[in-house]
Design a protein around this motif. Sequence first.
Motif, PDB file in Angstrom:
ATOM      1  N   MET A   1     -22.268 -35.128 -52.413  1.00 29.47           N
ATOM      2  CA  MET A   1     -22.083 -35.268 -50.970  1.00 29.47           C
ATOM      3  C   MET A   1     -23.202 -34.533 -50.237  1.00 29.47           C
ATOM      4  O   MET A   1     -23.518 -33.386 -50.556  1.00 29.47           O
ATOM      5  CB  MET A   1     -20.723 -34.700 -50.549  1.00 29.47           C
ATOM      6  CG  MET A   1     -20.489 -34.725 -49.042  1.00 29.47           C
ATOM      7  SD  MET A   1     -18.839 -34.167 -48.541  1.00 29.47           S
ATOM      8  CE  MET A   1     -17.876 -35.615 -48.961  1.00 29.47           C
ATOM      9  N   ARG A   2     -23.786 -35.211 -49.263  1.00 33.69           N
ATOM     10  CA  ARG A   2     -24.816 -34.577 -48.451  1.00 33.69           C
ATOM     11  C   ARG A   2     -24.189 -33.692 -47.373  1.00 33.69           C
ATOM     12  O   ARG A   2     -23.017 -33.849 -47.032  1.00 33.69           O
ATOM     13  CB  ARG A   2     -25.711 -35.637 -47.817  1.00 33.69           C
ATOM     14  CG  ARG A   2     -26.589 -36.348 -48.835  1.00 33.69           C
ATOM     15  CD  ARG A   2     -27.417 -37.444 -48.215  1.00 33.69           C
ATOM     16  NE  ARG A   2     -26.596 -38.563 -47.775  1.00 33.69           N
ATOM     17  CZ  ARG A   2     -27.096 -39.673 -47.223  1.00 33.69           C
ATOM     18  NH1 ARG A   2     -28.393 -39.784 -47.032  1.00 33.69           N
ATOM     19  NH2 ARG A   2     -26.289 -40.654 -46.872  1.00 33.69           N
ATOM     20  N   SER A   3     -24.978 -32.761 -46.846  1.00 37.07           N
ATOM     21  CA  SER A   3     -24.438 -31.832 -45.854  1.00 37.07           C
ATOM     22  C   SER A   3     -25.342 -31.773 -44.636  1.00 37.07           C
ATOM     23  O   SER A   3     -26.569 -31.887 -44.732  1.00 37.07           O
ATOM     24  CB  SER A   3     -24.280 -30.429 -46.455  1.00 37.07           C
ATOM     25  OG  SER A   3     -25.534 -29.900 -46.826  1.00 37.07           O
ATOM     26  N   LEU A   4     -24.720 -31.591 -43.489  1.00 35.43           N
ATOM     27  CA  LEU A   4     -25.468 -31.403 -42.249  1.00 35.43           C
ATOM     28  C   LEU A   4     -24.826 -30.285 -41.454  1.00 35.43           C
ATOM     29  O   LEU A   4     -23.614 -30.069 -41.506  1.00 35.43           O
ATOM     30  CB  LEU A   4     -25.531 -32.694 -41.430  1.00 35.43           C
ATOM     31  CG  LEU A   4     -24.273 -33.270 -40.796  1.00 35.43           C
ATOM     32  CD1 LEU A   4     -23.992 -32.667 -39.427  1.00 35.43           C
ATOM     33  CD2 LEU A   4     -24.378 -34.786 -40.681  1.00 35.43           C
ATOM     34  N   MET A   5     -25.650 -29.551 -40.708  1.00 36.91           N
ATOM     35  CA  MET A   5     -25.177 -28.468 -39.855  1.00 36.91           C
ATOM     36  C   MET A   5     -25.433 -28.828 -38.401  1.00 36.91           C
ATOM     37  O   MET A   5     -26.543 -29.206 -38.037  1.00 36.91           O
ATOM     38  CB  MET A   5     -25.879 -27.155 -40.194  1.00 36.91           C
ATOM     39  CG  MET A   5     -25.426 -25.979 -39.329  1.00 36.91           C
ATOM     40  SD  MET A   5     -26.094 -24.383 -39.866  1.00 36.91           S
ATOM     41  CE  MET A   5     -27.824 -24.537 -39.366  1.00 36.91           C
ATOM     42  N   CYS A   6     -24.395 -28.719 -37.586  1.00 36.33           N
ATOM     43  CA  CYS A   6     -24.504 -28.933 -36.148  1.00 36.33           C
ATOM     44  C   CYS A   6     -24.762 -27.573 -35.505  1.00 36.33           C
ATOM     45  O   CYS A   6     -23.855 -26.741 -35.421  1.00 36.33           O
ATOM     46  CB  CYS A   6     -23.223 -29.542 -35.594  1.00 36.33           C
ATOM     47  SG  CYS A   6     -22.710 -31.074 -36.400  1.00 36.33           S
ATOM     48  N   PHE A   7     -25.991 -27.353 -35.071  1.00 36.74           N
ATOM     49  CA  PHE A   7     -26.387 -26.052 -34.515  1.00 36.74           C
ATOM     50  C   PHE A   7     -26.503 -26.197 -33.010  1.00 36.74           C
ATOM     51  O   PHE A   7     -27.421 -26.846 -32.505  1.00 36.74           O
ATOM     52  CB  PHE A   7     -27.713 -25.604 -35.137  1.00 36.74           C
ATOM     53  CG  PHE A   7     -28.121 -24.199 -34.753  1.00 36.74           C
ATOM     54  CD1 PHE A   7     -27.360 -23.115 -35.161  1.00 36.74           C
ATOM     55  CD2 PHE A   7     -29.258 -23.965 -34.002  1.00 36.74           C
ATOM     56  CE1 PHE A   7     -27.736 -21.813 -34.815  1.00 36.74           C
ATOM     57  CE2 PHE A   7     -29.648 -22.673 -33.663  1.00 36.74           C
ATOM     58  CZ  PHE A   7     -28.880 -21.594 -34.067  1.00 36.74           C
ATOM     59  N   GLY A   8     -25.542 -25.608 -32.291  1.00 33.26           N
ATOM     60  CA  GLY A   8     -25.524 -25.825 -30.856  1.00 33.26           C
ATOM     61  C   GLY A   8     -24.803 -24.721 -30.106  1.00 33.26           C
ATOM     62  O   GLY A   8     -24.608 -23.613 -30.610  1.00 33.26           O
ATOM     63  N   ASP A   9     -24.396 -25.065 -28.890  1.00 31.99           N
ATOM     64  CA  ASP A   9     -23.792 -24.096 -27.980  1.00 31.99           C
ATOM     65  C   ASP A   9     -22.326 -24.429 -27.743  1.00 31.99           C
ATOM     66  O   ASP A   9     -21.644 -24.918 -28.646  1.00 31.99           O
ATOM     67  CB  ASP A   9     -24.603 -24.035 -26.681  1.00 31.99           C
ATOM     68  CG  ASP A   9     -24.836 -25.418 -26.060  1.00 31.99           C
ATOM     69  OD1 ASP A   9     -23.982 -26.309 -26.244  1.00 31.99           O
ATOM     70  OD2 ASP A   9     -25.867 -25.600 -25.390  1.00 31.99           O
ATOM     71  N   SER A  10     -21.838 -24.166 -26.532  1.00 31.26           N
ATOM     72  CA  SER A  10     -20.416 -24.363 -26.268  1.00 31.26           C
ATOM     73  C   SER A  10     -19.980 -25.814 -26.372  1.00 31.26           C
ATOM     74  O   SER A  10     -18.820 -26.101 -26.696  1.00 31.26           O
ATOM     75  CB  SER A  10     -20.060 -23.825 -24.876  1.00 31.26           C
ATOM     76  OG  SER A  10     -20.828 -24.465 -23.868  1.00 31.26           O
TER      77      SER A  10
END
Length: 212
Positions: A1-10
């Motif tokens: 399984m591939r992975s992704l990170m959601c890097f953000g704010d509120s």
Amino acid sequence: MRSLMCFGDSNTHGTMPMAELSDIGRYGRDLRWPGLLARALPGWQVIEEGHPGRTTLHDDPVEGPHRNGLRLLPALLESHRPLDLVILKLGTNDLKGRFSVNATDIALSLEKLIAVIRASGCGPEGAAPAVLLVAPPPILEVGCLAEIFEGGAIKSQALGAALARVAVRAGVPLVDAADHIAVSDLDGIHYDAGAHAALAEVLAQAVRQQFA
């Protein structure tokens, strides 16, 4: 399984539109866009890293240096490696009057974060994670956050074009959220549940197209 990170704010965290500064409501995982994205991408592990107040690279003199995205990003990349993809969605909090930056400054700050991701070696087998850049929609100066973001609305109108230039220089795909969603009229910064759903759909499509 591939992975992704959601890097953000509120708006990655899922903060609800605020009637008062003391409001701390958060949408459930089944309503905020990273959770909906995970449901739409069954072949991916979606890691939520949204922090209210997060800036691109500024220590916040009011809310604290821990809001600085650049300070936290290397540790998060290492913590979650290997990462196939980072969805980078920041810039709204840089529009606060206390930072005195313009759209080009914010775009250059995001370009620096892209460089950090690419130099991290936190992708599969020590390669660089891919990056999907998301331009936040323009803000409004209304409600309880109006004074904090004073002067930011006009700057935010230029942010999509500035990030488009960064995307070309860096060779990364861009989703301009303004083409699909708008901020809430209640506080001019956060998204209602419908906007979260629409954004998740658009980003899922972008991931499928760009990273099939």
